[in-house]
Design a protein around this motif. Structure first.
Motif, mmCIF file in Angstrom:
data_model
loop_
_atom_site.group_PDB
_atom_site.id
_atom_site.type_symbol
_atom_site.label_atom_id
_atom_site.label_comp_id
_atom_site.label_asym_id
_atom_site.label_seq_id
_atom_site.Cartn_x
_atom_site.Cartn_y
_atom_site.Cartn_z
ATOM 1 N N ARG A 47 -66.207 20.036 196.890
ATOM 2 C CA ARG A 47 -65.194 21.087 196.991
ATOM 3 C C ARG A 47 -64.038 20.847 196.053
ATOM 4 N NH1 ARG A 47 -65.947 25.261 199.937
ATOM 5 N NH2 ARG A 47 -67.201 25.000 201.795
ATOM 6 N N ARG A 48 -63.629 19.579 195.973
ATOM 7 C CA ARG A 48 -62.467 19.290 195.157
ATOM 8 C C ARG A 48 -62.745 19.536 193.674
ATOM 9 N NH1 ARG A 48 -59.675 13.538 195.155
ATOM 10 N NH2 ARG A 48 -61.412 13.264 193.750
ATOM 11 N N VAL A 49 -63.923 19.156 193.201
ATOM 12 C CA VAL A 49 -64.196 19.452 191.798
ATOM 13 C C VAL A 49 -64.470 20.933 191.596
ATOM 14 C CG1 VAL A 49 -65.039 17.154 191.246
ATOM 15 C CG2 VAL A 49 -66.671 18.942 191.832
ATOM 16 N N TYR A 230 -70.748 30.301 187.318
ATOM 17 C CA TYR A 230 -69.609 30.052 186.422
ATOM 18 C C TYR A 230 -69.191 28.582 186.409
ATOM 19 C CZ TYR A 230 -65.051 30.209 184.231
ATOM 20 O OH TYR A 230 -63.998 29.978 183.394
ATOM 21 N N SER A 234 -68.580 26.364 182.957
ATOM 22 C CA SER A 234 -67.371 25.656 182.537
ATOM 23 C C SER A 234 -67.620 24.147 182.498
ATOM 24 C CB SER A 234 -66.198 26.005 183.453
ATOM 25 O OG SER A 234 -66.426 25.516 184.744
ATOM 26 N N ASP A 238 -67.286 21.986 179.052
ATOM 27 C CA ASP A 238 -66.365 20.864 179.061
ATOM 28 C C ASP A 238 -67.058 19.576 178.626
ATOM 29 O OD1 ASP A 238 -63.755 20.040 179.526
ATOM 30 O OD2 ASP A 238 -64.276 19.213 181.487
ATOM 31 N N LEU A 244 -65.657 27.737 175.840
ATOM 32 C CA LEU A 244 -66.301 28.594 176.836
ATOM 33 C C LEU A 244 -65.810 30.014 176.582
ATOM 34 C CD1 LEU A 244 -67.928 28.916 179.475
ATOM 35 C CD2 LEU A 244 -65.822 28.447 180.713
ATOM 36 N N ARG B 94 -54.733 29.453 190.144
ATOM 37 C CA ARG B 94 -56.077 28.894 190.233
ATOM 38 C C ARG B 94 -57.089 29.743 189.481
ATOM 39 N NH1 ARG B 94 -60.692 29.341 193.520
ATOM 40 N NH2 ARG B 94 -61.891 27.413 193.636
ATOM 41 N N ARG B 101 -60.858 26.410 182.526
ATOM 42 C CA ARG B 101 -61.199 25.096 183.049
ATOM 43 C C ARG B 101 -61.417 24.062 181.948
ATOM 44 N NH1 ARG B 101 -61.739 21.047 183.959
ATOM 45 N NH2 ARG B 101 -62.922 19.773 185.415
ATOM 46 N N LEU B 104 -58.420 22.157 180.556
ATOM 47 C CA LEU B 104 -57.654 21.315 181.473
ATOM 48 C C LEU B 104 -58.389 20.002 181.709
ATOM 49 C CD1 LEU B 104 -56.831 23.984 184.208
ATOM 50 C CD2 LEU B 104 -55.291 23.130 182.437
ATOM 51 N N ILE B 106 -59.592 16.964 184.316
ATOM 52 C CA ILE B 106 -60.043 16.971 185.709
ATOM 53 C C ILE B 106 -58.848 16.841 186.653
ATOM 54 C CG2 ILE B 106 -61.259 15.577 187.443
ATOM 55 C CD1 ILE B 106 -63.523 15.397 185.724
ATOM 56 N N TRP B 109 -56.959 20.152 186.909
ATOM 57 C CA TRP B 109 -57.766 21.111 187.668
ATOM 58 C C TRP B 109 -57.759 20.766 189.159
ATOM 59 C CZ3 TRP B 109 -59.777 25.433 188.961
ATOM 60 C CH2 TRP B 109 -60.811 25.479 189.897
ATOM 61 N N GLU B 110 -57.966 19.489 189.463
ATOM 62 C CA GLU B 110 -58.029 19.118 190.875
ATOM 63 C C GLU B 110 -56.687 19.298 191.568
ATOM 64 O OE1 GLU B 110 -61.914 16.178 190.963
ATOM 65 O OE2 GLU B 110 -59.964 15.372 191.569
ATOM 66 N N ASN B 113 -56.689 23.046 192.258
ATOM 67 C CA ASN B 113 -57.724 23.444 193.206
ATOM 68 C C ASN B 113 -57.438 22.898 194.604
ATOM 69 O OD1 ASN B 113 -60.167 24.825 193.753
ATOM 70 N ND2 ASN B 113 -61.266 22.871 193.764
ATOM 71 N N TRP B 116 -54.765 24.920 196.307
ATOM 72 C CA TRP B 116 -55.271 26.191 196.801
ATOM 73 C C TRP B 116 -56.066 26.004 198.100
ATOM 74 C CZ3 TRP B 116 -60.069 28.810 197.158
ATOM 75 C CH2 TRP B 116 -59.957 30.198 197.251
ATOM 76 N N LEU B 117 -56.838 24.917 198.160
ATOM 77 C CA LEU B 117 -57.613 24.650 199.370
ATOM 78 C C LEU B 117 -56.695 24.290 200.539
ATOM 79 C CD1 LEU B 117 -60.539 22.547 197.811
ATOM 80 C CD2 LEU B 117 -60.664 24.899 198.625
#
Lengths: 489, 314
Positions: A47-49, A230, A234, A238, A244, B94, B101, B104, B106, B109-110, B113, B116-117
């Motif tokens: 989920r985090r990634v 998607y 990405s 990456d 992209l 987000r 993506r 950015l 990791i 991005w994390e 993300n 948002w979670l």
């Protein structure tokens, strides 16, 4: 039935297969509470990634993660070597077939395959006839779905020759497993898959047009963030270090493709497109496509850009054409196919149709043009009404369907709510065809049907994924083990 | 080199992250001011003032009848109808991050993300003061995580410059707006302040931009209107001042011009604003009144944003 199904770990007789030795003892000694915790950690990491996918027609679950199972699926080096030889052979034949049907058409002239299956095929692209592609490669990236029902043979279930997805799961699954279970990796000799992005980039660069500079510019074309794959787009862009792009980022001038950048237009030589043929170019295909690039086909036909995969490859992964693949392999390569096809009835042939209609409750019937597990009938799981209405569909358009026996796909130990239990699996290895050679990283994506007894592994239908290990063993041990097993059957 | 669309996403991603933090700061200030005695008198509604300082009165009035605490919290923090509510900001940020993506790291991005979670843990309606405080802290920490991960992990190239430009343009806008909303309080013409309520309002304003302690370190005296104006407008060592924001904006635009080998309208315009802020003294700057100066600045800052869009993001 459960007793007769071949299990990747326990075979048919419950004797542990050699490649699984350490995994089995790990499973036997593991504390279920700890396993559960690891499973949750894995889900948290995914989920985090942001490795999510969208399910079409399900607005409430806009973003879901594909369930991940922490028990790996293991293949030994010998099994893998045979499989990978078969994959190379199969993909070579796919490419030769496509170059032929858009070129000299020998395979049709020789009567190997009925002409209407090729030329009336909705995936056949007349725009590609006579187009000469760099190194005659159409399918640069193939995902070949294979299954097995015993320890001897792999069968090809489907050739995915358009825009196969799932490779990001192969890579992320490995990454997460290494984080969660470093000890297991220390104990095994597991062949790495991490080099896939490098192999893919090398493949894409090798097929750049002749007019491209020595360092060609490669871009990945995505339909955008609303597409179900998607994340994968990405992720790959990456890892490959390429832009992209969406259709609106590209434009064509004098039959050359450019992308709009903060420093003005920049030429693009190779496009790894994850957009279906129909949407690529509103001037050549669907005029209502907002996702494509007007004029792209014209630049492509002029040889100024390489598309991977090529346009029109869908003919080769059609399920009706699939039934001719063994003959296609023999015709182009003069070799016996290493990988078998699943026995298939072509409903377009009257005798087969009759048989299929009489045996619907025991067969799996698939649409020739379908994918993702949609529009298919799993006879043994369907009730009478479903079967009867399906029979009507079948009679109305027999050409659109093929049927296969309900195969007892092998099972693999899987962590489910109540502990570890066998679940059916398939495997999708990814095969890269470049100008210089064919590359396959050892492993692939193992998909698992999480529901007990279910044979449908598609993520859109409740399937999950597993890490796939190809492990090195002392060769003597592999030998004796496989002999023992074949005697016991 | 960067796709224009990606540069645009980076720019707006940073603007929305900054905007979320600013909304949290405004809510925090309103909440504090409303709790001082006389806080709810008819002629002094701190919750109304919060709406005014975001410049979104019209949108608010279209949705709510009166500026009650719960209405303002809902509007600024959670309302999906307000495109600048904290929730909307995080969502837009987000979405931008998803579409860009690959530009950015990791970590960046994390940070976005997971924000948002985690946001899903907070429900809008019926929040206690304490829960509101916890929520606002979460928002500010999310902004710090984003900022820190960008600072520590991103390559120093055009992607980073566009991201930073977004942050600073948004920040300059916020500082100017929050000063404008309370301009009569610290009009530099006024030598001193009257009464403890005004003192409290001024100190809350400084707290709102995390500058109360800085004020004392810089001036070493009690709060005086013209010094506050000086701090927030002219002082480059004060990281939220207009001068500091423009020092950064001009620098990142120059970096872009250097890397791309070409100067344009946005570089010239940013340099002009910066030199005005650097050269004049406060009284020269606000000759036509503090309000006039701030309104003009807000317009100019908006035009710079548009010029950047035209030059690079089109």
């Amino acid at each position: 039935m459960a007793g007769s199904v071949f299990d990747e770990m326990n075979g048919v007789d419950g004797a542990c297969r050699s490649a699984y030795g350490l995994v089995k003892s790990w499973l036997e000694n593991a504390d279920p509470a700890v396993m559960k915790q690891r499973q949750q950690e894995a889900e948290f990491l995914f989920r985090r990634v942001g490795i999510t996918f969208a399910v079409y027609g399900d607005a409430a679950a806009e973003e879901r993660i594909i369930p991940f199972d922490i028990v790996p699926r293991v293949l030994n080096g010998g099994e893998w070597n045979t499989l990978s030889r078969g994959l190379v052979q199969r993909v070579k034949a796919l490419n030769m077939f496509l170059a032929d049907i858009y070129g000299p058409c020998e395979v049709v002239k020789a009567g190997i395959i009925p002409p209407d299956l090729v030329y009336q095929n909705p995936a056949f692209q007349p725009a590609m006839v006579g187009v000469k592609l760099p190194h005659d490669i159409f399918v640069h990236i193939a995902g070949i779905d294979v299954i097995r029902t015993d320890d001897k043979d792999f069968y090809v279930l489907e050739d995915n020759a358009r825009t196969p997805s799932g490779v990001s799961y192969m890579l992320e699954n490995r990454d997460v497993m290494m984080r969660l279970f470093p000890d297991l990796f220390a104990e095994h000799q597991i062949r790495p898959v991490e080099n896939y992005p490098d192999e893919l980039l090398a493949t894409l660069r090798s097929v750049a047009p002749n007019s491209a500079p020595a360092e060609p510019t490669v871009a990945l074309l995505t339909p955008g963030p609303f597409n179900s794959a998607y994340y994968e787009h990405s992720f790959l862009a990456d890892r490959l270090g390429i832009e992209l792009v969406e259709g609106r980022d590209l434009f064509i001038k004098d039959n050359v493709v450019f992308m709009r950048t903060t420093q003005g237009p920049k030429r693009v030589d190779v496009i790894y497109r994850r957009l279906d043929d129909d949407f690529l170019d509103p001037l050549a295909f669907r005029p209502d496509s907002m996702l494509g690039v007007p004029g792209l086909m014209s630049a492509y036909r002029a040889g100024n850009v390489t598309l991977a995969n090529a346009v029109g490859t869908g003919v080769a992964d059609d399920k009706a054409v699939y039934t001719y693949m063994p003959d296609i392999v023999r015709f182009f390569l003069g070799e016996e196919p290493i990988l078998k096809n699943v026995p298939t009835w072509r409903c377009r042939e009257p005798d087969s149709l009759k048989y299929v209609l009489e045996h619907l409750p025991e067969l799996v019937v698939k649409e020739v043009q379908g994918s993702g597990g949609y529009g298919m009938l799993v006879g043994p799981k369907a009730d009478r009404a479903t079967i009867e209405s399906f029979a009507e569909k079948l009679k109305a358009a027999p050409d659109d369907f093929i049927a296969q026996p309900t195969l007892a796909l092998s099972t693999s130990p899987t962590f489910v709510g109540e502990g570890v239990a066998p679940r059916h699996v398939d495997l999708r290895p990814f095969v890269l065809s470049g100008a210089d050679r064919i590359r396959i990283v050892p492993g692939g994506l193992t998909r698992v049907a999480l529901k007990e007894g279910s044979l449908v592994v598609n993520s859109s239908q409740g399937g999950g994924t597993k890490d796939t290990w190809v492990i090195e063993e002392p060769s003597g041990q592999t030998q004796s083990q496989s002999q023992t097993q074949s005697q016991s059957q | 080199m960067l796709l224009s669309r990606h540069a645009d996403s980076l720019f707006w991603l940073a603007r929305y992250m900054e905007r979320a933090e600013n909304a949290a700061r405004i809510l925090e200030t309103a909440s504090r001011l409303a709790s001082v005695p006389n806080g709810d008198s008819v002629d002094r509604n701190e919750w109304r003032a919060a709406i005014v300082s975001t410049g979104s009165q019209e949108a608010f009035d279209a949705l709510f009848d009166e500026a009650s605490p719960s209405a303002v919290i809902e509007f600024l923090a959670f309302s999906p109808q307000n495109s600048s509510s904290i929730r909307s900001c995080f969502e837009t940020a987000r979405n931008n991050a998803r579409s860009v993506r690959t530009a950015l790291t990791i970590d960046v991005w994390e940070s976005i993300n997971s924000t948002w979670l985690e946001l899903k843990r907070y429900q809008g309606s019926g929040m206690s003061r304490q829960e509101l405080g916890t929520f606002l802290n979460f928002v500010k920490e999310a902004s710090l995580r984003f900022d820190g991960s960008a600072y520590r992990t991103m390559l120093r190239n055009d992607a980073y410059y566009f991201l930073r430009l977004g942050s600073y343009i948004e920040r300059a806008d916020f500082t100017a707006r929050i000063l404008l909303a309370r301009s009569q309080l610290f009009d530099p013409e006024r030598e001193t302040i009257s009464g403890s309520l005004e003192y409290y309002q001024l100190s809350s304003l400084l707290r709102c931009v995390s500058s109360l302690t800085s004020y004392h370190w810089v001036y070493r005296e009690s709060l005086r209107p013209h010094l506050i104006a000086d701090l927030m407008i002219m002082r480059e060592e004060m990281p939220r001042s207009l001068a500091s924001c423009y020092e950064n904006i001009a620098r990142f635009l120059d970096n872009l011009a250097r890397d791309y080998g070409r100067h344009g309208k946005s570089q010239r315009s940013a340099r002009k604003t910066l030199s005005r802020l650097q050269e004049a003294d406060l009284s020269a700057l606000t000759r036509s009144g503090l309000d006039g100066f701030l309104s003009e600045f807000i317009d100019e800052n908006g035009r710079l944003g548009a010029a950047i869009g035209e030059q690079y993001l089109g």
